[in-house]
Motif scaffolding. Structure first.
Motif, PDB file in Angstrom:
ATOM      1  N   TYR A  91      -3.321 -19.665 -11.571  1.00 24.80           N
ATOM      2  CA  TYR A  91      -3.010 -18.504 -12.414  1.00 24.80           C
ATOM      3  C   TYR A  91      -3.025 -17.234 -11.575  1.00 24.80           C
ATOM      4  CZ  TYR A  91      -4.227 -14.439 -15.172  1.00 24.80           C
ATOM      5  OH  TYR A  91      -4.273 -13.158 -15.668  1.00 24.80           O
ATOM      6  N   GLN A  92      -4.088 -17.037 -10.803  1.00 20.89           N
ATOM      7  CA  GLN A  92      -4.190 -15.830  -9.986  1.00 20.89           C
ATOM      8  C   GLN A  92      -3.050 -15.771  -8.959  1.00 20.89           C
ATOM      9  OE1 GLN A  92      -7.500 -13.400  -7.596  1.00 20.89           O
ATOM     10  NE2 GLN A  92      -7.299 -15.473  -6.839  1.00 20.89           N
ATOM     11  N   ALA A  93      -2.788 -16.887  -8.297  1.00 23.87           N
ATOM     12  CA  ALA A  93      -1.748 -16.923  -7.259  1.00 23.87           C
ATOM     13  C   ALA A  93      -0.362 -16.635  -7.823  1.00 23.87           C
ATOM     14  CB  ALA A  93      -1.762 -18.276  -6.557  1.00 23.87           C
ATOM     15  N   SER A  94      -0.107 -17.064  -9.048  1.00 21.47           N
ATOM     16  CA  SER A  94       1.230 -16.873  -9.616  1.00 21.47           C
ATOM     17  C   SER A  94       1.375 -15.567 -10.399  1.00 21.47           C
ATOM     18  CB  SER A  94       1.606 -18.065 -10.493  1.00 21.47           C
ATOM     19  OG  SER A  94       0.681 -18.215 -11.546  1.00 21.47           O
ATOM     20  N   CYS A  95       0.365 -15.175 -11.137  1.00 20.59           N
ATOM     21  CA  CYS A  95       0.508 -14.013 -12.031  1.00 20.59           C
ATOM     22  C   CYS A  95       0.056 -12.681 -11.418  1.00 20.59           C
ATOM     23  CB  CYS A  95      -0.260 -14.256 -13.321  1.00 20.59           C
ATOM     24  SG  CYS A  95       0.434 -15.605 -14.300  1.00 20.59           S
ATOM     25  N   PHE A  96      -0.984 -12.673 -10.613  1.00 18.74           N
ATOM     26  CA  PHE A  96      -1.474 -11.403 -10.088  1.00 18.74           C
ATOM     27  C   PHE A  96      -0.409 -10.655  -9.278  1.00 18.74           C
ATOM     28  CE2 PHE A  96      -6.381 -11.168 -10.333  1.00 18.74           C
ATOM     29  CZ  PHE A  96      -6.348 -11.517 -11.666  1.00 18.74           C
ATOM     30  N   PRO A  97       0.385 -11.323  -8.454  1.00 19.83           N
ATOM     31  CA  PRO A  97       1.443 -10.575  -7.753  1.00 19.83           C
ATOM     32  C   PRO A  97       2.458  -9.955  -8.718  1.00 19.83           C
ATOM     33  CG  PRO A  97       1.072 -12.683  -6.679  1.00 19.83           C
ATOM     34  CD  PRO A  97       0.304 -12.709  -7.968  1.00 19.83           C
ATOM     35  N   ILE A  98       2.750 -10.639  -9.807  1.00 22.91           N
ATOM     36  CA  ILE A  98       3.699 -10.107 -10.798  1.00 22.91           C
ATOM     37  C   ILE A  98       3.141  -8.843 -11.445  1.00 22.91           C
ATOM     38  CG2 ILE A  98       4.815 -10.578 -13.025  1.00 22.91           C
ATOM     39  CD1 ILE A  98       4.892 -13.580 -12.092  1.00 22.91           C
ATOM     40  N   TYR A  99       1.841  -8.857 -11.758  1.00 27.22           N
ATOM     41  CA  TYR A  99       1.203  -7.706 -12.402  1.00 27.22           C
ATOM     42  C   TYR A  99       0.757  -6.652 -11.391  1.00 27.22           C
ATOM     43  CZ  TYR A  99       0.615 -11.225 -16.101  1.00 27.22           C
ATOM     44  OH  TYR A  99       0.805 -12.215 -17.022  1.00 27.22           O
ATOM     45  N   ARG A 100       0.891  -6.959 -10.107  1.00 30.75           N
ATOM     46  CA  ARG A 100       0.432  -6.095  -9.009  1.00 30.75           C
ATOM     47  C   ARG A 100      -1.077  -5.859  -9.095  1.00 30.75           C
ATOM     48  NH1 ARG A 100       5.102  -2.141  -9.906  1.00 30.75           N
ATOM     49  NH2 ARG A 100       3.409  -0.906 -10.708  1.00 30.75           N
ATOM     50  N   ILE A 101      -1.815  -6.928  -9.381  1.00 31.12           N
ATOM     51  CA  ILE A 101      -3.276  -6.888  -9.403  1.00 31.12           C
ATOM     52  C   ILE A 101      -3.762  -7.433  -8.064  1.00 31.12           C
ATOM     53  CG2 ILE A 101      -5.371  -7.799 -10.477  1.00 31.12           C
ATOM     54  CD1 ILE A 101      -3.762  -8.135 -13.074  1.00 31.12           C
ATOM     55  N   ALA A 102      -4.678  -6.716  -7.438  1.00 29.12           N
ATOM     56  CA  ALA A 102      -5.259  -7.191  -6.178  1.00 29.12           C
ATOM     57  C   ALA A 102      -5.973  -8.519  -6.430  1.00 29.12           C
ATOM     58  CB  ALA A 102      -6.235  -6.163  -5.625  1.00 29.12           C
ATOM     59  N   LYS A 103      -5.751  -9.481  -5.553  1.00 23.80           N
ATOM     60  CA  LYS A 103      -6.347 -10.800  -5.733  1.00 23.80           C
ATOM     61  C   LYS A 103      -7.850 -10.786  -5.446  1.00 23.80           C
ATOM     62  CE  LYS A 103      -2.258 -13.563  -4.911  1.00 23.80           C
ATOM     63  NZ  LYS A 103      -1.617 -14.559  -4.056  1.00 23.80           N
ATOM     64  N   VAL A 104      -8.553 -11.663  -6.138  1.00 17.03           N
ATOM     65  CA  VAL A 104      -9.987 -11.832  -5.948  1.00 17.03           C
ATOM     66  C   VAL A 104     -10.181 -12.758  -4.748  1.00 17.03           C
ATOM     67  CG1 VAL A 104     -12.126 -12.686  -6.995  1.00 17.03           C
ATOM     68  CG2 VAL A 104     -10.389 -11.579  -8.428  1.00 17.03           C
ATOM     69  N   ARG A 105     -10.991 -12.325  -3.805  1.00 20.80           N
ATOM     70  CA  ARG A 105     -11.264 -13.159  -2.626  1.00 20.80           C
ATOM     71  C   ARG A 105     -12.288 -14.234  -2.986  1.00 20.80           C
ATOM     72  NH1 ARG A 105     -11.797 -12.385   2.806  1.00 20.80           N
ATOM     73  NH2 ARG A 105     -14.007 -12.504   2.369  1.00 20.80           N
ATOM     74  N   ARG A 106     -11.869 -15.467  -2.888  1.00 21.72           N
ATOM     75  CA  ARG A 106     -12.707 -16.617  -3.215  1.00 21.72           C
ATOM     76  C   ARG A 106     -14.010 -16.622  -2.396  1.00 21.72           C
ATOM     77  NH1 ARG A 106     -10.997 -21.152  -5.242  1.00 21.72           N
ATOM     78  NH2 ARG A 106     -12.219 -23.018  -4.933  1.00 21.72           N
TER      79      ARG A 106
END
Length: 193
Positions: A91-106
């Motif tokens: 979900y994060q890998a596919s949707c966060f770039p679309i919403y321009r949300i900075a990814k959470v570092r695992r």
């Protein structure tokens, strides 16, 4: 939210960051040093750890029976945890770039370092690895969901809830409708950093 409350929340966040840094610096200078991914203890600490380590058979005999009986139930949770991990990460890998949300570092949440503790036997290290993964995963997922909530609906609930994430305190008050769209846009812009 009033300016006074916002200032107090900012001060609390700054103090929490400062406290985390101070505690981390104190721990690392007293007990161990971190060199890259390797954790090194002083020789005297290593010797103390080895002396305190219970061998497997002594650990098995002195362990509480209910721990052994419930072990399979506890470890069966790995299946839903792995599935949840997979789906939330996708979900994060596919949707966060679309919403321009900075990814959470695992790696900021899932930290597996307790295997460096010499006073734990291999079973105890296995337990620690499982718990570190599970609790770290929950923190990782919580931050992904918190960022999602900030993007779509940064509004507090009417009723008090327990266990809110760190972003919740900054959300709009329940019923605060003035300039909602503009404020929502501001919340979304903050996620891009």
């Amino acid at each position: 939210m009033s300016e006074k409350i916002r200032q107090l929340l900012d001060q609390i966040n700054a103090l929490e960051d400062e406290l985390r840094t101070a505690v981390h610096e104190q721990q690392s200078t007293i007990f161990f040093q971190i060199n890259g991914k390797k954790i090194e203890f002083e020789q005297s600490i290593k010797q103390t750890h080895r002396r305190l380590k219970k061998n497997f058979f002594r650990w098995l005999v002195t362990n509480r029976p209910q721990n052994l009986i419930t072990g399979p139930i506890i470890y069966s949770m790995i299946v839903p945890l792995l599935i949840l991990d997979l789906f939330v990460s996708l979900y994060q890998a596919s949707c966060f770039p679309i919403y321009r949300i900075a990814k959470v570092r695992r790696g900021d949440y899932i930290v597996l370092d307790r295997q460096h503790l010499g006073y734990l036997n291999f079973i105890e290290k296995f337990h620690c690895t499982y718990c570190a993964y599970a609790s770290g995963l929950i923190g990782y997922i919580s931050e992904i969901i918190a960022r999602t909530e900030q993007y779509f609906c940064p509004i507090k609930h009417a009723r008090k809830i327990l266990g809110t994430h760190a972003r919740y305190a900054q959300f709009l008050e329940f019923g605060e409708a003035d300039d909602y769209e503009a404020k929502l846009n501001e919340f979304r812009q903050r996620l891009e950093k």
